[in-house]
Design a protein around this motif. Structure first.
Motif, PDB file in Angstrom:
ATOM      1  N   VAL A  95       0.811  -1.215   0.000  1.00 49.94           N
ATOM      2  CA  VAL A  95       0.000   0.000   0.000  1.00 49.94           C
ATOM      3  C   VAL A  95       0.846   1.267   0.000  1.00 49.94           C
ATOM      4  CG1 VAL A  95      -1.643   1.353   1.359  1.00 49.94           C
ATOM      5  CG2 VAL A  95      -1.991  -1.102   1.086  1.00 49.94           C
ATOM      6  N   MET A  96       1.916   1.318   0.801  1.00 48.53           N
ATOM      7  CA  MET A  96       2.598   2.583   1.046  1.00 48.53           C
ATOM      8  C   MET A  96       3.121   3.265  -0.214  1.00 48.53           C
ATOM      9  SD  MET A  96       5.363   3.643   3.914  1.00 48.53           S
ATOM     10  CE  MET A  96       5.771   5.383   4.115  1.00 48.53           C
ATOM     11  N   PRO A  97       3.828   2.581  -1.136  1.00 47.43           N
ATOM     12  CA  PRO A  97       4.358   3.292  -2.309  1.00 47.43           C
ATOM     13  C   PRO A  97       3.294   3.677  -3.328  1.00 47.43           C
ATOM     14  CG  PRO A  97       4.816   0.965  -2.489  1.00 47.43           C
ATOM     15  CD  PRO A  97       4.239   1.169  -1.127  1.00 47.43           C
ATOM     16  N   ASN A  98       2.064   3.252  -3.089  1.00 47.32           N
ATOM     17  CA  ASN A  98       0.955   3.634  -3.966  1.00 47.32           C
ATOM     18  C   ASN A  98       0.090   4.727  -3.342  1.00 47.32           C
ATOM     19  OD1 ASN A  98       1.157   1.714  -6.318  1.00 47.32           O
ATOM     20  ND2 ASN A  98       1.124   0.239  -4.645  1.00 47.32           N
ATOM     21  N   SER A  99       0.596   5.351  -2.278  1.00 50.26           N
ATOM     22  CA  SER A  99      -0.185   6.374  -1.579  1.00 50.26           C
ATOM     23  C   SER A  99      -0.409   7.582  -2.482  1.00 50.26           C
ATOM     24  CB  SER A  99       0.544   6.822  -0.309  1.00 50.26           C
ATOM     25  OG  SER A  99       0.764   5.729   0.549  1.00 50.26           O
ATOM     26  N   PRO A 100      -1.670   7.988  -2.692  1.00 50.45           N
ATOM     27  CA  PRO A 100      -1.928   9.145  -3.552  1.00 50.45           C
ATOM     28  C   PRO A 100      -1.747  10.473  -2.839  1.00 50.45           C
ATOM     29  CG  PRO A 100      -3.987   8.189  -2.796  1.00 50.45           C
ATOM     30  CD  PRO A 100      -2.898   7.297  -2.270  1.00 50.45           C
ATOM     31  N   THR A 101      -1.799  10.464  -1.509  1.00 52.30           N
ATOM     32  CA  THR A 101      -1.674  11.705  -0.735  1.00 52.30           C
ATOM     33  C   THR A 101      -0.771  11.465   0.471  1.00 52.30           C
ATOM     34  OG1 THR A 101      -3.557  11.242   0.725  1.00 52.30           O
ATOM     35  CG2 THR A 101      -4.029  12.370  -1.368  1.00 52.30           C
ATOM     36  N   LEU A 102      -0.355  12.560   1.085  1.00 51.59           N
ATOM     37  CA  LEU A 102       0.522  12.479   2.245  1.00 51.59           C
ATOM     38  C   LEU A 102      -0.129  11.714   3.386  1.00 51.59           C
ATOM     39  CD1 LEU A 102       2.974  13.312   3.932  1.00 51.59           C
ATOM     40  CD2 LEU A 102       1.803  15.475   4.419  1.00 51.59           C
ATOM     41  N   TRP A 103      -1.406  11.964   3.628  1.00 51.06           N
ATOM     42  CA  TRP A 103      -2.038  11.341   4.786  1.00 51.06           C
ATOM     43  C   TRP A 103      -2.236   9.847   4.590  1.00 51.06           C
ATOM     44  CZ3 TRP A 103      -1.099  14.109   8.622  1.00 51.06           C
ATOM     45  CH2 TRP A 103      -1.087  15.499   8.519  1.00 51.06           C
ATOM     46  N   VAL A 104      -2.426   9.412   3.365  1.00 51.19           N
ATOM     47  CA  VAL A 104      -2.481   7.971   3.112  1.00 51.19           C
ATOM     48  C   VAL A 104      -1.116   7.345   3.400  1.00 51.19           C
ATOM     49  CG1 VAL A 104      -2.798   6.201   1.337  1.00 51.19           C
ATOM     50  CG2 VAL A 104      -4.326   8.171   1.422  1.00 51.19           C
ATOM     51  N   ALA A 105      -0.029   8.036   2.989  1.00 50.78           N
ATOM     52  CA  ALA A 105       1.315   7.535   3.248  1.00 50.78           C
ATOM     53  C   ALA A 105       1.590   7.467   4.745  1.00 50.78           C
ATOM     54  CB  ALA A 105       2.354   8.412   2.560  1.00 50.78           C
TER      55      ALA A 105
END
Length: 500
Positions: A95-105
């Motif tokens: 999931v992490m390298p596919n984060s579209p926004t900062l908060w998802v990361a």
């Protein structure tokens, strides 16, 4: 009645899962700042976003340690936590390298670190459970060896994908490069397979067997006393902690200081509330009050090692957060995370991290000989000094291609940090509570990381004009302080050996 000595390959199988754990941990350490900066974070705010990792460990490790002490079933005592933690960590790595926004990361980092902690914490107790005293140094050194190998692979993966397989290491502004994404996928697969290898090739002693071993070694009275938690002055400590947290928060609000200091205020206040709650629940049983009672009942050696751990991990966290922006700005003269020069610097940091982890793997084979020639305390102090010199070299060496020289010292420090404190500590802990005390010991890894996440950005901004390179200098100073603190530690195995 004593534990059976294990063969080399039995210890190998027991520790092999750490190879995979460190792949996930290494990918997180080497690439999280890069991902955050790609998604638009200013360098002065990196540390506060990293707070997810230590905050999660602070909560998860003692809880998992407590429950793993009380677990026994078809898969054993610690191995169920290896199994499920590995599955969750693998999912977070996707999931992490596919984060579209900062908060998802940031959320992905939180989940990833919680999952890594679920897997990692019982591994420390696993070695203490299964090995006799005379093999514990070897067991923890083997863990360091696999940690080094796993981190070499994790740190170098983006560079390898770019330079060996022509995978792009740049992307449009706000997007994660393909080299980073694919590295996380490969790392997730490696983590899962290696942890499953340990799960299905090892066995564990039952709680009854472990207690019998300990009674035979220390005597029934000593074991009973060591296994009984103290109540502790919860009310006094809790009141002081809560008051300090409120006072600090009020001071930050009144003076307009950096908002990151609210985290420190929250840490103090939260600890105070936890102590007050434990005092209110005293005598009613339950996991929470038992863990807090065990915290108050830490053995003397564990208290002494706490200071060593505090300074060691403050230095490590400074390095993990700031090496990428420091090298990119100081050695590659780039601060724009989307620029080619910045990404070349970030890739080179991955190689430097691979170097120190590779050195750590080799150092794990050498450190037992250093221990034999001196003792565990002297050996650990020497390694910490080497680490301090390694971090200081980044300020002196201006040619990026020579920065690997400093990583040799860092590698020795990292290898020893991962083995020496646990080897010393295991001999001081009651077998019935090996897991929970190893989890509580993690407090002294987490607290300095929380402090680093709270104050490093403020220190750089206030005293060093925001230059990330000076975070590495502060890390070096912390390593030196840890080296001095080692000499105040009592090693129980060393004392028993002299008495014998």
């Amino acid at each position: 009645m004593t534990k059976a000595k294990l063969s080399f390959f039995q210890i190998w199988n027991m520790c092999f899962g750490f190879f995979g754990i460190q792949i996930g941990f290494g990918l997180q350490n080497a690439n999280t700042s890069r991902i955050f900066q790609t998604l638009g974070v200013d360098v002065n705010h990196l540390a506060i976003l990293w707070i997810a990792a230590p905050a999660t460990g602070l909560l998860v490790q003692p809880i998992i340690g407590h429950f793993s002490d009380k677990t026994w079933g078809r898969m054993g005592r610690r191995r169920p936590y290896f199994f499920w933690g590995a599955i969750l960590t693998t999912a977070a790595l996707v999931v992490m390298p596919n984060s579209p926004t900062l908060w998802v990361a940031a959320a992905a980092l939180w989940i990833m670190d919680a999952s890594i902690n679920i897997t990692m914490e019982p591994f420390r107790a696993f070695v203490g459970d299964n090995l006799p005293d005379e093999q514990r140094s070897t067991g923890y050194a083997m863990q360091s060896f696999f940690i080094g190998l796993g981190a070499v692979l994790a740190s170098a993966l983006p560079w390898m994908l770019t330079n060996w397989f022509q995978v792009a290491n740049t992307a449009p502004a706000g997007e994660i490069p393909d080299s980073v994404r694919i590295a996380f996928y490969v790392g997730g697969a490696g983590l899962l397979l290696s942890v499953l290898w340990t799960v299905f090739t090892t066995r564990e002693y039952s709680p009854e067997q472990l207690e019998a071993f300990e009674v035979a070694a220390k005597g029934e009275a000593a074991v009973s006393a060591a296994s009984t938690p103290e109540t502790g002055p919860f009310g006094l400590i809790g009141g002081l902690g809560l008051a300090a947290g409120i006072a600090l928060a009020a001071g930050v609000f009144a003076t307009g200081l950096e908002k990151e200091l609210y985290v420190l205020a929250g840490l103090l206040g939260g600890f105070g509330l936890a102590c007050l709650a434990a005092g209110a629940l005293k005598g009613r049983g339950g996991g929470f009050s038992e863990v807090m009672g065990d915290f108050m009942a830490m053995p003397t050696t564990m208290r002494q090692l706490a200071l060593v751990q505090f300074f060691s991990w403050f230095g490590l966290f400074a390095m993990w957060i700031y090496t990428t922006p420091a090298v990119a700005a100081f050695h590659f003269h780039a601060t724009d995370a989307s620029s080619k020069a910045y990404n070349e610097g970030a890739d080179w940091v991955g190689i430097l991290f691979a170097v120190y982890n590779g050195v750590a793997a080799l150092a794990a084979l050498l450190i037992p000989f250093m221990v034999q020639a001196t003792n565990r305390r002297v050996s650990h102090a020497v390694c910490l000094v080497l680490g301090a010199l390694g971090l200081l070299s980044f300020l002196v060496i201006r040619e990026p291609g020579l920065l690997w020289i400093g990583m040799i010292g860092v590698g020795f420090a990292w290898s020893s940090i991962l083995s020496a404190p646990y080897s010393i500590l295991a001999g001081a802990l009651p077998a019935r509570k090996m897991g929970v005390f190893m989890g509580i010991f993690n407090f002294f890894i987490v607290i300095p990381q929380l402090l680093a996440a709270t104050v490093l950005g403020l220190l750089l901004k206030t005293f060093f004009d925001g230059q990330a390179i000076y975070a590495l200098v502060l890390g070096a100073a912390a390593f030196l302080a840890a080296a001095v603190a080692v000499f105040a530690v009592t090693d129980p195995d060393e004392a028993r050996s002299k008495a014998g």
